[in-house]
Motif scaffolding. Structure first.
Motif, mmCIF file in Angstrom:
data_model
loop_
_atom_site.group_PDB
_atom_site.id
_atom_site.type_symbol
_atom_site.label_atom_id
_atom_site.label_comp_id
_atom_site.label_asym_id
_atom_site.label_seq_id
_atom_site.Cartn_x
_atom_site.Cartn_y
_atom_site.Cartn_z
ATOM 1 N N HIS A 226 -55.233 6.453 -1.752
ATOM 2 C CA HIS A 226 -53.958 5.921 -1.276
ATOM 3 C C HIS A 226 -53.366 6.852 -0.196
ATOM 4 C CE1 HIS A 226 -50.303 3.556 -1.721
ATOM 5 N NE2 HIS A 226 -49.595 4.664 -1.891
ATOM 6 N N LEU A 227 -53.444 8.169 -0.435
ATOM 7 C CA LEU A 227 -52.901 9.112 0.552
ATOM 8 C C LEU A 227 -53.717 9.090 1.840
ATOM 9 C CD1 LEU A 227 -51.913 12.252 -1.572
ATOM 10 C CD2 LEU A 227 -50.470 10.387 -0.748
ATOM 11 N N ALA A 228 -55.030 8.940 1.708
ATOM 12 C CA ALA A 228 -55.882 8.878 2.896
ATOM 13 C C ALA A 228 -55.537 7.638 3.724
ATOM 14 C CB ALA A 228 -57.346 8.842 2.472
ATOM 15 N N TYR A 229 -55.277 6.519 3.057
ATOM 16 C CA TYR A 229 -54.915 5.290 3.784
ATOM 17 C C TYR A 229 -53.572 5.467 4.480
ATOM 18 C CZ TYR A 229 -58.552 3.121 0.875
ATOM 19 O OH TYR A 229 -59.721 2.812 0.242
ATOM 20 N N LYS A 230 -52.659 6.169 3.812
ATOM 21 C CA LYS A 230 -51.354 6.404 4.442
ATOM 22 C C LYS A 230 -51.510 7.227 5.717
ATOM 23 C CE LYS A 230 -47.764 6.124 0.979
ATOM 24 N NZ LYS A 230 -46.763 6.821 0.189
#
Ligand code: Q46
Ligand code: ZN
Length: 314
Positions: A226-230
């Motif tokens: 999720h953080l990588a996508y953000k």
């Protein structure tokens, strides 16, 4: 919009706002979301899921300011100092405003913390955490007679989730990625009134309104996709202001309908969990099965208690 000194520049709206107009802009975005998606009305009792971070505190503050009847619910996840600090910030916020808050401590109530669950079951921490939070929100809402549970998911969160769902073409998740989910099958209505605001905007709201929130990221979020996508979407947003908004709001306008078919079909295979009464397709719900594997002590949770869940404080 006026001759006041700008406090924030919102490139995706091609505008700079003074304090007063920025706060008004945030309120209008939230009001528009609530009304457009018919999330709740002025007489509904709203349970606000609060983590102590900027989004959930900004949401609670806005709903209270807009005159809604709210009560907060925060869950002690047992994640080192992060959880203690989060609960403390939430308690202080509620006390300063005279708002009702329920605190459910996972370890005290169910006999395990999120790190216990991850360590003892081999489950990814965020998966055990998400399952536990959903279970407690649903149970408190059901037993407390709340009309709706609201969470502080913002535009960045929803765009990142959408990105992940598209990456894996999870059509069932895509069909349910709506800002409001109707109640049914024993689950309460769920709504996300902040989906039109970015996390930069909710942080600015807190700063301008004097709200102290937990600045640290959860230490268990490391390695989370999720953080990588953000980060990816932030890079894109830098180059093309408005990209996140176009991606997510465009999906709601044009993409969602292609995945919705069948996603609302009432489930006929659900019954009450033998242990806790939550709706489930098995004899025991997935939370009770997680609890059995994650806890070292056996904990009895009273059903139908007016105080529920065991250990909750107000
Ligand atoms: S609190 Fe829980 Fe988040 Fe921490 S363990 Fe993951 S899900 S990152 S919102
Ligand atoms: Zn159960």
């Amino acid at each position: 919009m006026c001759r006041g000194a700008p406090v924030i520049d919102l490139r995706q709206h091609n505008a700079a706002f003074c304090e007063e107009h920025f706060l008004r802009f945030c309120r209008s975005q939230v009001t528009k979301t609530i009304e457009k998606h018919q999330m709740f009305g002025p007489t509904d009792r709203i349970l606000v899921a609060v983590s102590g971070g900027k989004d959930s505190l900004a949401l609670w503050d806005m709903l209270d300011e807009l005159g809604y009847t709210t009560e907060g619910l925060t869950i002690g996840l047992g994640i080192d100092n992060y959880s203690d600090q989060s609960t403390e910030m939430t308690r202080r916020f509620a006390a300063e405003r005279g708002l009702a808050l329920q605190v459910v401590d996972l370890a005290a109530t169910y006999g395990f913390s999120v790190p216990d669950a991850a360590g003892r079951t081999g489950r990814v921490p965020c998966s055990a955490c998400g399952l536990s939070k959903r279970h407690v929100f649903d149970q408190v809402a059901r037993e407390g007679g709340f009309d709706v549970v609201v969470t502080g998911h913002n535009l960045d969160d929803e765009a990142a989730v959408l990105f992940g769902n598209v990456m894996r073409w999870q059509d069932d998740y895509l069909g349910r990625q709506r800002p409001v989910l109707a109640e049914g099958d024993g689950f309460p209505r769920k709504a996300k009134p902040l989906v039109r605001l970015t996390e930069r905007e909710t942080a600015a709201w807190c700063l301008l309104r004097g709200i102290d929130y937990v600045l640290d990221e959860c230490p268990m979020a490391d390695g989370n996709n999720h953080l990588a996508y953000k980060e990816l979407l932030n890079t894109l947003e830098e180059r093309t202001p408005g990209a996140k908004q176009d991606f997510y709001l465009g999906f709601l306008r044009q993409g969602l309908r292609h995945f919705e078919q069948g996603s609302d079909t009432a489930r006929t295979d659900l019954r009450a969990c033998e242990e806790c009464g939550a709706p489930t397709s098995a004899d025991r719900c997935s939370f009770c099965r997680l609890r059995e594997r994650a806890s070292t002590t056996s904990v009895t949770v009273e059903l139908g208690s007016t105080k529920h869940p065991t250990g909750a404080t107000s």
